[in-house]
Write an enzyme that holds these catalytic residues in place. Structure first.
Site, PDB file in Angstrom:
ATOM      1  N   LEU A  38     -22.088  -1.175 -13.137  1.00 34.27           N
ATOM      2  CA  LEU A  38     -22.168  -0.641 -14.494  1.00 34.27           C
ATOM      3  C   LEU A  38     -22.991  -1.517 -15.427  1.00 34.27           C
ATOM      4  CD1 LEU A  38     -21.080   1.450 -16.543  1.00 34.27           C
ATOM      5  CD2 LEU A  38     -19.221  -0.150 -16.998  1.00 34.27           C
TER       6      LEU A  38
ATOM      7  N   GLU B 136     -22.319   0.629 -21.863  1.00 37.32           N
ATOM      8  CA  GLU B 136     -22.862   1.429 -22.960  1.00 37.32           C
ATOM      9  C   GLU B 136     -23.227   0.524 -24.129  1.00 37.32           C
ATOM     10  OE1 GLU B 136     -20.177   4.505 -24.111  1.00 37.32           O
ATOM     11  OE2 GLU B 136     -21.839   5.740 -24.808  1.00 37.32           O
TER      12      GLU B 136
ATOM     13  N   PHE C 186       0.839  -1.193   0.000  1.00 37.78           N
ATOM     14  CA  PHE C 186       0.000   0.000   0.000  1.00 37.78           C
ATOM     15  C   PHE C 186       0.874   1.243   0.000  1.00 37.78           C
ATOM     16  CE2 PHE C 186      -4.102   1.880   0.819  1.00 37.78           C
ATOM     17  CZ  PHE C 186      -3.792   3.085   1.414  1.00 37.78           C
TER      18      PHE C 186
ATOM     19  N   GLN D 205     -16.845  11.897 -15.010  1.00 41.41           N
ATOM     20  CA  GLN D 205     -17.876  11.426 -15.925  1.00 41.41           C
ATOM     21  C   GLN D 205     -18.974  10.684 -15.187  1.00 41.41           C
ATOM     22  OE1 GLN D 205     -17.362   8.141 -19.008  1.00 41.41           O
ATOM     23  NE2 GLN D 205     -17.673   9.980 -20.221  1.00 41.41           N
TER      24      GLN D 205
ATOM     25  N   ARG E  73     -15.248  11.875 -21.705  1.00 37.62           N
ATOM     26  CA  ARG E  73     -14.609  10.758 -22.399  1.00 37.62           C
ATOM     27  C   ARG E  73     -15.646   9.996 -23.209  1.00 37.62           C
ATOM     28  NH1 ARG E  73     -14.198   5.427 -21.486  1.00 37.62           N
ATOM     29  NH2 ARG E  73     -14.959   5.360 -19.347  1.00 37.62           N
TER      30      ARG E  73
END
Lengths: 124, 244, 563
Positions: free
Chosen positions: C242, C245, C156, C230, C379
């Site tokens: 998601l 698209e 990390f 976005q 984008r």
């Protein structure tokens, strides 16, 4: 004890259980083989010793162990044939029905063999 | 739409580096809440030291595989109320060394994966001027399902061969090997089989097929391994004959 | 402990792994280390679904792809970089093919392409709807074949060491034993991804907390265009997962409560395949004007795929179907999917040029963590995975060339300052909870830095973030153990996010125009006279200091953006 994890039952499917029993029956058969061979060495001590052993062990008292042993042997054999089939890459998609079929065959062969043993030892 | 909230007890196996112990937490669960969300709730509300791996929360990164009521599952894809149980037992995966709470060691898992050379091998490998390779949809389907492995470790955790022997390659590594052997673009089958056809390789599988039962992506590792076994047998026979 | 390498790459996602491969290909003599806080195949890049854009076939052209990208960016993209980017893409697709990526194919075995928002040609190459997943695994598998790449998994990062304008190394916690390790390298590539977990409703994985951005910022490296976040039109409710698209690319419709395809009003030509900022604004407008559908998780818009048929959905959108069933209880074959615009991508990032160089010598940035800028103010879909591949390669090659030229290894004297700073998080008394602070941060970002912004909302956000930063000084990490202290890493991540949130909020407040994804209801027009420039934010003790950078324009003058 992680070395016993192969014997785990909780959360496992019937396939894993079959594996566990296959290994268990295999171990039992190995132990039995050793016992059986030592038993047969009684032959080297002459006919009377061997026949004494037979008279003591081929009796109704030992019958239950013999019947269980037959179950162990039949299960291992029939399941083994199932494994050979699948390990050649065959019939994977039919594995569930084949598993149940193998249990059925085991049951039938075992019941028949036990009946024959019973008749031999106890009489009709 | 009713918003029924049920109080579910999460019984979690903890490990602090030295000793293991159990912790109980009450999680108010409603429809749609996943076990992973429950774990985050516990961490934020009761005990910040509860440690587990998680990232994508959508079943694609493979981080959150844990044993839930004795079965390995992805915590992010398991809905609390679908388990139909007022008490949920959560433990780290079997067959892996536990580092802390639900986090297990994965170095060995990835190392075994690397052993089978899990990358496309081609003679005409040209980094500077790559060329499009043709692959018909049918050829793609022949191996595509095996590309979906998210390396979650669930298969290895239930494999009795893996519990018996530390050096067993395991279902995940072998699925990767078969995935490339079956890829029409690949030319490295024999290189991989050299690793597979070994003492800790495909021969240790005895078709418990539990891997196929628990794979969260339904990849069927057992199928890949049996096909790999056949390839290995041919390879071993050919090798033996050549030596003769 | 000190570990020394020629090149150190932080972040093992698409850009990071591509950079490692490129550096290894440049020279087998270089020692390349890849450091990440999770195992490489657990990176957030695996969540990418739709595809990767490239000019491959007759009828398409580099100029067209570049124009689509630049218009999509609302003219904030640097055009020389975009022109370079589109020309490099086709080879990257073919390389992945050669490395085993299971691209979806046409009937005759060629690599297939699909339609995507904002592109004038069907140029999005895809692997079912798991493109990111397949690309990551392909790159990972290729990466393990190079003997000179060493991995440091589950480390990390906590700070960058920069002295005299040159990068020397970085410090990172080995999560397995809690030890702070100093890594020294000739060149360092930051490929740590975006900062989406600033938001509550987001597509991002839990681990995407902007670590690299914050660490670079604190070390004096400027961040660029951070106010541009976005908002992807179709995020599953309530999880934010998601819905690619490609759902719309394959022919899906967006419908409001009246069952109408409302995109007719906002983008009559492109309809559902207009660029994301436009579609998100349209959807949000429908919702606030009362035409959204109702649900226990708030209003939503219907993503209707029912007319595509089961076969097409199983072939092209299998992950979507599985996710909709598992996480929303809806089968897209039978019913529309409930979606809402969701925080999805960080256009901003570490300021880098076309060679991925940052203003600090030896420090490079690639992928979502970098802002070159290819995407400007918005984008286009399937351009991010593309950017990671091209600029991952560029960063890897440039860093390798730099490392080969550099004759000495930088040496850091001591890092006990850093150890003390981290130890201070374990202070005895602390009445604040890092978890509570993050929840409140998410709430204010979701409310005031969302799709429609205005002065009062932005000022409230700035005020709230400053309050949270003060409260952050009073947290105490409960878990005092050394092994896998996720309580500690969470607390550090919250600190990173607070720094970044301040940059985002102030940048948005200062930018008095609307461009791309940054839309202000009090300044609804694009103002090219005053604002055709990039925002640069520099760290100071009292908060970010801002400067501006002009946009590079080569061929295309800004025009009105209509779809």
């Amino acid at each position: 004890m992680s070395w016993l994890k192969w014997f785990e039952f909780r959360g496992r499917s019937v396939f894993h259980l079959s594996y566990s029993f296959h290994r268990l029956t295999g171990l039992v058969l190995v132990l039995y083989l050793i016992m059986h061979l030592s038993y047969l060495t009684s032959l080297t001590f002459g006919r009377e010793v061997y026949e004494a052993f037979i008279a003591a062990t081929v009796t109704p008292t030992f019958l239950i162990f013999d019947i269980l042993l037959v179950l162990v042997g039949v299960y291992h054999g029939v399941n083994g044939l199932r494994l050979i089939l699948h390990e050649f890459g065959l019939a994977y998609d039919a594995r569930r029905p084949i598993l149940y079929l193998s249990y059925l065959i085991t049951l039938i062969v075992w019941l028949y063999a036990s009946y024959k043993l019973y008749v031999f030892v106890v009489g009709v | 739409m009713e918003e029924k909230v049920k109080n579910i007890i999460f019984r979690i196996k903890r490990f602090d580096g030295e000793k293991s112990y159990w912790s109980d937490f009450v999680v108010p669960a409603q429809k749609g809440m996943t076990v992973l969300e429950g774990l985050f709730y516990i961490k934020a509300t009761y005990d910040g030291s509860l440690s587990f791996r998680a990232s994508c929360r959508m079943g694609i990164c493979g981080s959150c595989a844990v044993k839930i009521n004795y079965k390995p599952k992805l915590a992010c894809e398991t809905q609390i109320l679908h388990l139909n149980s007022s008490k949920i037992k959560i433990e780290p995966l079997d067959n892996f060394k536990v580092l802390k709470d639900l986090i297990t060691e994965f170095e060995g898992f990835f190392a075994k994966h690397e052993t089978v050379r899990p990358y496309l091998i081609r003679r005409d490998d040209n980094y500077a001027e790559p060329v499009e390779l043709i692959q018909k949809p049918k050829e793609l389907h022949a191996y595509y399902d095996f590309t979906l492995c998210i390396k979650c470790g669930a298969c290895v955790s239930v494999c009795p061969a893996a519990s018996t022997r530390e050096d067993y390659l395991g279902p995940a590594a072998m699925v990767a090997a078969y995935r490339f052997n079956a890829d029409s673009r690949d030319e490295g089958k024999d290189f991989r089989l050299a690793a597979i056809c070994s003492d800790g390789g495909v021969w240790r599988c005895h078709f418990a097929a539990e891997c196929s039962e628990v794979c969260p992506k339904n990849i069927e590792p057992a199928k890949a391994i049996q096909k790999l076994r056949f390839q290995s047998a041919i390879y071993a026979i050919k090798k033996a004959l050549k030596g003769w | 402990m000190r570990i020394r390498n020629d090149i150190l790459i932080v972040g093992a996602g698409l850009a990071g792994m591509r950079a490692a491969i490129a550096a290894a290909e440049t020279s087998r003599q270089l020692s390349i280390a890849v450091l990440a806080k999770t195992y490489p195949i657990r990176c957030h890049s695996v969540c990418a679904e739709g595809g990767t854009a490239a000019v491959l076939r007759e009828g398409d052209s580099f100029d067209l792809h570049a124009w689509d990208t630049i218009k999509g960016s609302d003219f904030l993209a640097d055009q020389d970089a975009v022109e370079f980017f589109v020309k490099e893409m086709p080879k990257e697709i073919l390389r992945l093919d050669n490395w085993g990526c299971p691209w979806s194919r046409t009937e005759d075995g060629k690599i297939a392409q699909r339609a995507f928002g904002g592109h004038s040609f069907d140029r999005t190459v895809f692997a079912a709807d798991r493109t990111g997943f397949h690309e990551v695994h392909t790159l990972y598998e290729r990466m393990v074949s190079y003997p000179n790449i060493t991995r440091f998994d589950e480390y990390f990062m906590t700070s960058l060491v920069i002295e005299n304008g040159e990068v020397k190394g970085l410090t990172a916690i080995d999560l397995r034993n809690g030890e702070l390790v100093l890594f020294e390298a000739k060149a360092i590539i930051m490929a740590t991804g975006g900062a989406g977990r600033l938001y509550g409703f987001t597509t991002y994985s839990h681990q995407v907390t902007g670590d690299g951005l914050a660490v670079a910022y604190r070390a004096g490296v400027p961040l660029k265009d951070m106010e541009f976040f976005q908002f992807h039109p179709t995020g599953l409710i309530p999880s934010g997962i998601l819905m690619t698209e490609a759902c719309r690319g394959e022919g899906g419709y967006l419908k409001n409560r009246d069952g109408e395809r409302f995109m007719q009003k906002y983008a009559p030509e492109k309809m559902e395949l207009a660029p994301r900022d436009l579609v998100s604004r349209s959807m949000w407008t429908e919702i606030i004007e009362g035409r959204g559908l109702e649900s226990p998780y708030g209003p939503y818009i219907a993503l209707d795929l029912t007319h595509l048929g089961e076969e097409r959905i199983n072939e092209r959108l299998p992950l979507i179907r599985d996710a909709a069933i598992k996480f929303a209880g809806v089968d897209p074959v039978e019913e529309p999917i409930p979606v809402r615009p969701v925080a999805h991508y960080t256009m901003g990032g570490i300021h880098a040029n076309i060679d991925c160089e940052t203003p600090v010598k030896g420090l490079y940035a690639a992928g979502e963590a970098a802002c070159i800028s290819i995407h400007g103010a918005n984008r286009l879909g399937s351009n991010s995975t593309a950017e990671c591949l091209v600029f991952g390669r560029v960063a890897g090659e440039k860093a390798a060339e730099y490392a080969l030229r550099k004759s000495y290894y930088p040496s850091v004297k001591a890092f006990d300052e850093e150890e003390k700073r981290i130890a201070s998080l374990f202070r005895e008394k602390g009445d604040e909870s890092a978890y509570q602070i993050k929840t409140e941060l998410n709430e204010t970002m979701d409310k005031n830095l969302w799709i429609f912004r205005d002065e009062s909302g932005l000022m409230e956000a700035v005020r709230k973030i400053r309050e949270l930063k003060e409260r952050y000084d009073n947290i105490s990490v409960e878990d005092k153990s050394k092994t896998f202290n996720t309580d500690l890493t969470f607390a550090i991540e919250v600190g990173y996010m607070l720094d970044l949130a301040e940059v985002v909020a102030l940048g948005a407040l200062k930018r008095k125009e609307s461009r791309g994804a940054h839309y202000r209801t009090d300044y609804p027009r694009r103002d090219d006279d005053n604002w055709l420039k990039h925002t640069l934010a520099y760290y100071t003790e009292d908060g970010p200091k801002f400067d501006y950078l002009p946009v590079t324009i080569t061929k295309w003058q800004p025009v009105e953006r209509k779809y």
